[in-house]
Design a protein around this motif. Structure first.
Motif: not given
Length: 125
Positions: A12-18, A82-83, A123-124
């Protein structure tokens, strides 16, 4: 026989959620403290947060306000939402259960006696 199985990891990109899930197939799920830990390459396993029998949660300072743990006792599953993910959250994430703790949420790996195999979160930036 306890079996913890994590799922939901990924890239996921930085700032994203899982949202990670941990299914427990081997015990009376509602009777135990559950926790999440992470382990980055070359580092020790670190406490992320946990949830006790009453639904009370406790988090490491590094994830407060960004992560949320919940449990569904009917499904024998605990979740880690995770946000606002950061590159430093990149790690293998593990769920764990304690057969001894009831109210207190331990922050040490020594507090937990059963572990899943983990799920990779990347996290990229």
């Amino acid at each position: 026989q306890v079996q913890l199985v994590e799922s939901g990891g990924g890239l996921v990109q930085a700032g994203g959620s899982l949202r990670l899930s941990c299914a427990d197939s081997g015990r009376t799920f509602s009777s135990y403290v559950m926790a999440w830990f992470l382990q980055a390459p070359g580092k020790e396993r670190e406490f992320v947060g946990g949830i006790n029998l009453s639904g009370y949660t406790y988090y490491a300072d590094s994830v407060k306000g960004r992560f949320n743990i919940s449990r569904d006792n009917a499904k024998n599953t605990v979740y880690l939402q995770m946000n606002s993910l950061k590159p430093e959250d990149t790690a293998v994430h593990y769920c764990a259960v304690s057969s001894r703790l009831r109210g207190r949420i331990g922050g040490s790996v020594m507090d937990y006696d059963s572990w899943g195999r983990g799920t990779q979160v990347t996290v990229s930036s």
